[in-house]
Write a protein that holds these residues in place. Structure first.
Motif, PDB file in Angstrom:
ATOM      1  N   LEU A  23       0.839  -1.212   0.000  1.00 41.83           N
ATOM      2  CA  LEU A  23       0.000   0.000   0.000  1.00 41.83           C
ATOM      3  C   LEU A  23       0.871   1.258   0.000  1.00 41.83           C
ATOM      4  O   LEU A  23       0.535   2.261  -0.612  1.00 41.83           O
ATOM      5  CB  LEU A  23      -0.907  -0.004   1.240  1.00 41.83           C
ATOM      6  N   ALA A  24       1.994   1.190   0.703  1.00 36.21           N
ATOM      7  CA  ALA A  24       2.841   2.377   0.900  1.00 36.21           C
ATOM      8  C   ALA A  24       3.956   2.479  -0.139  1.00 36.21           C
ATOM      9  O   ALA A  24       4.854   3.307  -0.001  1.00 36.21           O
ATOM     10  CB  ALA A  24       3.446   2.354   2.299  1.00 36.21           C
ATOM     11  N   ARG A  25       3.883   1.667  -1.187  1.00 38.29           N
ATOM     12  CA  ARG A  25       4.939   1.642  -2.203  1.00 38.29           C
ATOM     13  C   ARG A  25       5.237   3.042  -2.744  1.00 38.29           C
ATOM     14  O   ARG A  25       4.374   3.696  -3.314  1.00 38.29           O
ATOM     15  CB  ARG A  25       4.496   0.712  -3.344  1.00 38.29           C
ATOM     16  N   ALA A  26       6.443   3.526  -2.482  1.00 29.33           N
ATOM     17  CA  ALA A  26       6.949   4.786  -3.041  1.00 29.33           C
ATOM     18  C   ALA A  26       6.124   6.026  -2.687  1.00 29.33           C
ATOM     19  O   ALA A  26       6.197   7.040  -3.373  1.00 29.33           O
ATOM     20  CB  ALA A  26       7.090   4.655  -4.558  1.00 29.33           C
ATOM     21  N   VAL A  27       5.327   5.950  -1.630  1.00 28.41           N
ATOM     22  CA  VAL A  27       4.539   7.138  -1.252  1.00 28.41           C
ATOM     23  C   VAL A  27       5.456   8.264  -0.769  1.00 28.41           C
ATOM     24  O   VAL A  27       6.587   8.028  -0.327  1.00 28.41           O
ATOM     25  CB  VAL A  27       3.487   6.850  -0.142  1.00 28.41           C
ATOM     26  N   ASP A  28       4.955   9.480  -0.854  1.00 27.73           N
ATOM     27  CA  ASP A  28       5.746  10.625  -0.388  1.00 27.73           C
ATOM     28  C   ASP A  28       5.904  10.610   1.126  1.00 27.73           C
ATOM     29  O   ASP A  28       6.934  11.033   1.641  1.00 27.73           O
ATOM     30  CB  ASP A  28       5.073  11.927  -0.834  1.00 27.73           C
ATOM     31  N   LEU A  29       4.852  10.161   1.821  1.00 30.91           N
ATOM     32  CA  LEU A  29       4.939  10.096   3.279  1.00 30.91           C
ATOM     33  C   LEU A  29       4.179   8.886   3.799  1.00 30.91           C
ATOM     34  O   LEU A  29       3.018   8.671   3.445  1.00 30.91           O
ATOM     35  CB  LEU A  29       4.350  11.370   3.902  1.00 30.91           C
ATOM     36  N   LEU A  30       4.843   8.123   4.636  1.00 29.22           N
ATOM     37  CA  LEU A  30       4.193   7.003   5.319  1.00 29.22           C
ATOM     38  C   LEU A  30       4.107   7.343   6.804  1.00 29.22           C
ATOM     39  O   LEU A  30       5.135   7.514   7.466  1.00 29.22           O
ATOM     40  CB  LEU A  30       5.009   5.715   5.112  1.00 29.22           C
ATOM     41  N   VAL A  31       2.889   7.482   7.286  1.00 33.72           N
ATOM     42  CA  VAL A  31       2.669   7.696   8.719  1.00 33.72           C
ATOM     43  C   VAL A  31       2.305   6.327   9.293  1.00 33.72           C
ATOM     44  O   VAL A  31       1.220   5.813   9.036  1.00 33.72           O
ATOM     45  CB  VAL A  31       1.543   8.717   8.971  1.00 33.72           C
ATOM     46  N   MET A  32       3.253   5.750  10.008  1.00 34.42           N
ATOM     47  CA  MET A  32       3.101   4.346  10.418  1.00 34.42           C
ATOM     48  C   MET A  32       3.152   4.220  11.936  1.00 34.42           C
ATOM     49  O   MET A  32       3.959   4.861  12.596  1.00 34.42           O
ATOM     50  CB  MET A  32       4.235   3.518   9.794  1.00 34.42           C
ATOM     51  N   GLU A  33       2.292   3.370  12.443  1.00 30.10           N
ATOM     52  CA  GLU A  33       2.371   3.104  13.868  1.00 30.10           C
ATOM     53  C   GLU A  33       3.659   2.329  14.165  1.00 30.10           C
ATOM     54  O   GLU A  33       4.138   1.541  13.347  1.00 30.10           O
ATOM     55  CB  GLU A  33       1.156   2.288  14.324  1.00 30.10           C
ATOM     56  N   CYS A  34       4.244   2.579  15.313  1.00 31.13           N
ATOM     57  CA  CYS A  34       5.374   1.772  15.775  1.00 31.13           C
ATOM     58  C   CYS A  34       5.267   1.761  17.295  1.00 31.13           C
ATOM     59  O   CYS A  34       6.058   2.394  18.002  1.00 31.13           O
ATOM     60  CB  CYS A  34       6.693   2.369  15.298  1.00 31.13           C
ATOM     61  N   SER A  35       4.275   1.046  17.758  1.00 30.73           N
ATOM     62  CA  SER A  35       3.904   1.108  19.172  1.00 30.73           C
ATOM     63  C   SER A  35       5.051   0.774  20.108  1.00 30.73           C
ATOM     64  O   SER A  35       5.225   1.413  21.138  1.00 30.73           O
ATOM     65  CB  SER A  35       2.752   0.139  19.444  1.00 30.73           C
ATOM     66  N   PHE A  36       5.862  -0.241  19.718  1.00 34.29           N
ATOM     67  CA  PHE A  36       6.868  -0.745  20.656  1.00 34.29           C
ATOM     68  C   PHE A  36       8.275  -0.681  20.075  1.00 34.29           C
ATOM     69  O   PHE A  36       8.464  -0.751  18.862  1.00 34.29           O
ATOM     70  CB  PHE A  36       6.526  -2.180  21.054  1.00 34.29           C
ATOM     71  N   VAL A  37       9.252  -0.555  20.952  1.00 33.87           N
ATOM     72  CA  VAL A  37      10.657  -0.542  20.530  1.00 33.87           C
ATOM     73  C   VAL A  37      11.054  -1.953  20.104  1.00 33.87           C
ATOM     74  O   VAL A  37      11.532  -2.167  18.994  1.00 33.87           O
ATOM     75  CB  VAL A  37      11.578  -0.049  21.665  1.00 33.87           C
ATOM     76  N   LYS A  38      10.860  -2.911  21.002  1.00 31.61           N
ATOM     77  CA  LYS A  38      11.117  -4.312  20.674  1.00 31.61           C
ATOM     78  C   LYS A  38      10.354  -5.219  21.643  1.00 31.61           C
ATOM     79  O   LYS A  38       9.752  -4.727  22.607  1.00 31.61           O
ATOM     80  CB  LYS A  38      12.615  -4.620  20.719  1.00 31.61           C
ATOM     81  N   ASP A  39      10.423  -6.532  21.372  1.00 29.16           N
ATOM     82  CA  ASP A  39       9.726  -7.524  22.206  1.00 29.16           C
ATOM     83  C   ASP A  39       8.269  -7.145  22.441  1.00 29.16           C
ATOM     84  O   ASP A  39       7.794  -7.081  23.586  1.00 29.16           O
ATOM     85  CB  ASP A  39      10.444  -7.677  23.567  1.00 29.16           C
ATOM     86  N   LYS A  40       7.569  -6.873  21.364  1.00 27.10           N
ATOM     87  CA  LYS A  40       6.179  -6.420  21.513  1.00 27.10           C
ATOM     88  C   LYS A  40       5.338  -7.457  22.243  1.00 27.10           C
ATOM     89  O   LYS A  40       5.474  -8.660  21.983  1.00 27.10           O
ATOM     90  CB  LYS A  40       5.587  -6.064  20.146  1.00 27.10           C
ATOM     91  N   PRO A  41       4.487  -7.000  23.146  1.00 33.27           N
ATOM     92  CA  PRO A  41       3.698  -7.930  23.960  1.00 33.27           C
ATOM     93  C   PRO A  41       2.439  -8.434  23.250  1.00 33.27           C
ATOM     94  O   PRO A  41       1.776  -9.330  23.765  1.00 33.27           O
ATOM     95  CB  PRO A  41       3.316  -7.075  25.174  1.00 33.27           C
ATOM     96  N   VAL A  42       2.085  -7.843  22.106  1.00 32.03           N
ATOM     97  CA  VAL A  42       0.869  -8.257  21.377  1.00 32.03           C
ATOM     98  C   VAL A  42       1.184  -8.345  19.889  1.00 32.03           C
ATOM     99  O   VAL A  42       2.098  -7.671  19.402  1.00 32.03           O
ATOM    100  CB  VAL A  42      -0.295  -7.245  21.567  1.00 32.03           C
ATOM    101  N   GLU A  43       0.407  -9.150  19.169  1.00 30.76           N
ATOM    102  CA  GLU A  43       0.608  -9.303  17.718  1.00 30.76           C
ATOM    103  C   GLU A  43      -0.025  -8.162  16.935  1.00 30.76           C
ATOM    104  O   GLU A  43       0.267  -7.957  15.763  1.00 30.76           O
ATOM    105  CB  GLU A  43       0.013 -10.642  17.255  1.00 30.76           C
ATOM    106  N   THR A  44      -0.925  -7.428  17.579  1.00 28.14           N
ATOM    107  CA  THR A  44      -1.762  -6.484  16.841  1.00 28.14           C
ATOM    108  C   THR A  44      -1.160  -5.067  16.739  1.00 28.14           C
ATOM    109  O   THR A  44      -1.843  -4.120  16.376  1.00 28.14           O
ATOM    110  CB  THR A  44      -3.150  -6.388  17.507  1.00 28.14           C
TER     111      THR A  44
END
Ligand SMILES: [Zn+2]
Ligand SMILES: [Zn+2]
Length: 255
Positions: A177-198
């Motif tokens: 969906l984000a292929r070559a877009v000018d801006l991707l506003v993306m969630e990045c809830s966790f640094v690492k070892d995320k506690p949930v899959e969602t």
């Protein structure tokens, strides 16, 4: 086109990061991407013209993305700034949006849809193309977060493109969906070892950036664990192929 970050955080109360809201302004209109409870007042704090807002996008029904909507409609019903307004407000969103507004309405007999101006609620399907502003076309796409969750691809005047993932687990289709877009506003809830899959953690977000090759990225929906680390130091470990910005409340970008 200008983007203002209203809220870079999550549902967890935080002194610096309020919950989700992004104000997008074109030459002819304005669009609010998600409407948390804090976004309602954040628009005013950023001196944005909330009274003339043209459209709202609700990515899913978690309250840090939609909780401000009934409050905003309660405000526009009575605010002096909106009493002369005639142009419609269009509220686009995931399945169940109408039911949620109606349930809220019924609970307090607010008549939230009886406004000085027309209000339209438009529920969209995944992969359906629609016009979100006069000069902006949108396509939404399912994400693995809640059953109704949608990411959105925006194309402004057949030129500039933005993707807003909202909340999502890891899926390669985000990169498509984000292929070559000018801006991707993306969630990045966790640094690492995320506690949930969602939700996403940084390594996954960076993998999606490598696959999708957007021109610029903002990482947002940052849980308080991000407070403990230096954002750019963590990002540099992945040698991203483009600029990766940390969302911050009040950040403004020209696209
Ligand atoms: Zn959220
Ligand atoms: Zn969510």
């Amino acid at each position: 086109m200008k983007l203002t970050v209203l809220g870079s955080g999550t549902s967890v109360p935080h002194s610096q990061r309020s919950s989700s809201g992004f104000w997008l302004e074109t030459d002819t209109g304005s669009l609010l991407l998600d409407c948390s409870a804090s976004a309602v007042h954040r628009m005013a704090q950023e001196t944005l013209d909330w009274a003339n807002l043209d459209a709202i996008w609700i990515s899913h029904l978690h309250l840090d993305h939609v909780g401000g909507l009934p409050a905003f409609l309660f405000g526009t019903k009575y605010a002096p700034e909106t009493q002369e307004r005639k142009k419609p407000l269009k509220i686009f969103g995931a399945k169940g949006l109408r039911k949620l507004i109606e349930a809220f309405d019924k609970a307090g007999e607010y008549n939230l849809l009886k406004q000085p101006f027309p209000v339209e609620i438009i529920e969209v399907e995944s992969l359906e193309k629609f016009e979100i502003l006069g000069d902006m076309e949108a396509v939404a796409m399912d994400t693995p977060h809640t059953p109704e969750s949608l990411a959105i691809h925006l194309r402004y005047k057949n030129d500039k493109t933005i993707v807003y993932t909202a909340d999502t687990g890891y899926t390669k289709t985000i990169a498509t969906l984000a292929r070559a877009v000018d801006l991707l506003v993306m969630e990045c809830s966790f640094v690492k070892d995320k506690p949930v899959e969602t939700h996403l953690e940084l390594a996954e977000a960076m993998r999606l950036v490598r696959y999708g090759k957007p021109k610029r990225v903002i990482l947002t929906h940052l849980y308080p664990e991000w407070d403990e680390v230096d954002f750019q130091t963590e990002v540099k470990k992945f040698s991203p192929p483009c600029e990766v910005l940390e969302a911050q409340d009040g950040l403004r970008l020209e696209i």
